[in-house]
Design a protein around this motif. Sequence first.
Motif, short mmCIF file in Angstrom:
data_model
loop_
_atom_site.label_atom_id
_atom_site.label_comp_id
_atom_site.label_asym_id
_atom_site.label_seq_id
_atom_site.Cartn_x
_atom_site.Cartn_y
_atom_site.Cartn_z
N GLU A 97 22.65 11.10 -48.27
CA GLU A 97 22.35 12.51 -48.46
C GLU A 97 23.33 13.32 -47.64
OE1 GLU A 97 17.56 12.09 -49.30
OE2 GLU A 97 18.22 12.85 -47.34
N LEU A 98 23.90 14.35 -48.29
CA LEU A 98 24.91 15.21 -47.69
C LEU A 98 24.56 16.67 -47.95
CD1 LEU A 98 27.87 13.21 -49.19
CD2 LEU A 98 27.53 13.47 -46.74
N PRO A 99 25.08 17.59 -47.13
CA PRO A 99 24.87 19.01 -47.44
C PRO A 99 25.45 19.33 -48.82
CG PRO A 99 25.72 18.75 -45.22
CD PRO A 99 25.81 17.41 -45.88
N ALA A 100 24.84 20.26 -49.53
CA ALA A 100 25.31 20.64 -50.86
C ALA A 100 26.79 21.01 -50.81
CB ALA A 100 24.48 21.80 -51.39
N GLY A 101 27.55 20.44 -51.72
CA GLY A 101 28.99 20.70 -51.81
C GLY A 101 29.83 19.65 -51.13
N ALA A 102 29.26 18.87 -50.21
CA ALA A 102 30.04 17.88 -49.47
C ALA A 102 30.53 16.74 -50.35
CB ALA A 102 29.23 17.33 -48.30
N ALA A 103 29.81 16.46 -51.44
CA ALA A 103 30.21 15.35 -52.32
C ALA A 103 31.02 15.83 -53.53
CB ALA A 103 28.98 14.59 -52.78
N ASP A 104 31.45 17.10 -53.50
CA ASP A 104 32.31 17.56 -54.59
C ASP A 104 33.55 16.67 -54.66
OD1 ASP A 104 30.52 19.60 -55.04
OD2 ASP A 104 31.81 21.19 -54.22
N GLY A 105 33.87 16.18 -55.84
CA GLY A 105 35.01 15.29 -56.02
C GLY A 105 34.68 13.82 -55.93
N VAL A 106 33.47 13.49 -55.50
CA VAL A 106 33.04 12.08 -55.47
C VAL A 106 32.52 11.73 -56.86
CG1 VAL A 106 31.45 10.41 -54.44
CG2 VAL A 106 32.43 12.23 -53.02
N GLU A 107 33.02 10.63 -57.42
CA GLU A 107 32.69 10.24 -58.78
C GLU A 107 32.23 8.79 -58.84
OE1 GLU A 107 36.31 10.75 -60.94
OE2 GLU A 107 36.42 12.91 -60.55
N ALA A 108 31.48 8.47 -59.90
CA ALA A 108 31.07 7.09 -60.13
C ALA A 108 32.31 6.20 -60.14
CB ALA A 108 30.31 6.97 -61.45
N GLY A 109 32.20 5.07 -59.46
CA GLY A 109 33.32 4.13 -59.35
C GLY A 109 34.14 4.27 -58.09
N ASP A 110 34.08 5.45 -57.43
CA ASP A 110 34.78 5.63 -56.16
C ASP A 110 34.14 4.76 -55.09
OD1 ASP A 110 36.25 7.60 -57.44
OD2 ASP A 110 35.40 9.27 -56.30
N ALA A 111 34.85 4.58 -53.98
CA ALA A 111 34.33 3.84 -52.85
C ALA A 111 33.88 4.81 -51.75
CB ALA A 111 35.39 2.89 -52.29
N VAL A 112 32.77 4.49 -51.11
CA VAL A 112 32.29 5.24 -49.95
C VAL A 112 31.88 4.20 -48.91
CG1 VAL A 112 30.52 6.79 -49.04
CG2 VAL A 112 31.56 7.27 -51.26
N ARG A 113 32.34 4.40 -47.67
CA ARG A 113 31.99 3.44 -46.62
C ARG A 113 31.62 4.16 -45.34
NH1 ARG A 113 37.64 3.47 -46.27
NH2 ARG A 113 38.37 3.81 -44.15
N ILE A 114 30.85 3.46 -44.54
CA ILE A 114 30.48 3.95 -43.21
C ILE A 114 31.40 3.27 -42.22
CG2 ILE A 114 28.67 4.07 -41.49
CD1 ILE A 114 26.68 3.82 -43.85
N ASP A 115 32.15 4.05 -41.46
CA ASP A 115 33.04 3.54 -40.43
C ASP A 115 32.41 3.75 -39.08
OD1 ASP A 115 35.14 2.64 -41.94
OD2 ASP A 115 36.44 4.36 -41.58
N ASP A 116 32.27 2.70 -38.30
CA ASP A 116 31.80 2.82 -36.92
C ASP A 116 33.03 2.73 -36.03
OD1 ASP A 116 29.03 2.96 -37.40
OD2 ASP A 116 28.99 0.81 -37.77
N ARG A 117 33.35 3.82 -35.39
CA ARG A 117 34.54 3.85 -34.52
C ARG A 117 34.14 4.07 -33.11
NH1 ARG A 117 39.88 6.00 -36.95
NH2 ARG A 117 39.95 4.63 -38.70
#
Length: 117
Positions: A97-117
């Motif tokens: 879950e992201l604030p509205a507008g934050a996922a603009d440009g994210v499309e089915a098939g793209d990759a999303v990952r959580i980075d722990d730095r």
Amino acid sequence: MTRLVHRHDDAERILATDVTVADSFLARARGLMFRRSFPEGSALVFPFSRVASRTLHMVAVPFDIDAVWLREGRVERVARLSAWTGLGRATADTVVELPAGAADGVEAGDAVRIDDR
């Protein structure tokens, strides 16, 4: 620092730098309910142990959000959910879950990952 990174084609961008993982039953049940705001740059991540149909509702959430359903790090669905009345469902092992507008440009098939730095 934990951040959420979106990869489309060969380009990467950071979706959020303030990432909270809802890793308990209570945290998953509460989600964003009863919060007054969802600051830009933040994300709430719901990891699950297996792929299944995952439903989000916006009862008691007074602001719109972007929801991203992931299966093994790949985007299955992206939806804008309306405050109070929004409802979304897709098959996933992780929901973000992201604030509205934050996922603009994210499309089915793209990759999303959580980075722990």
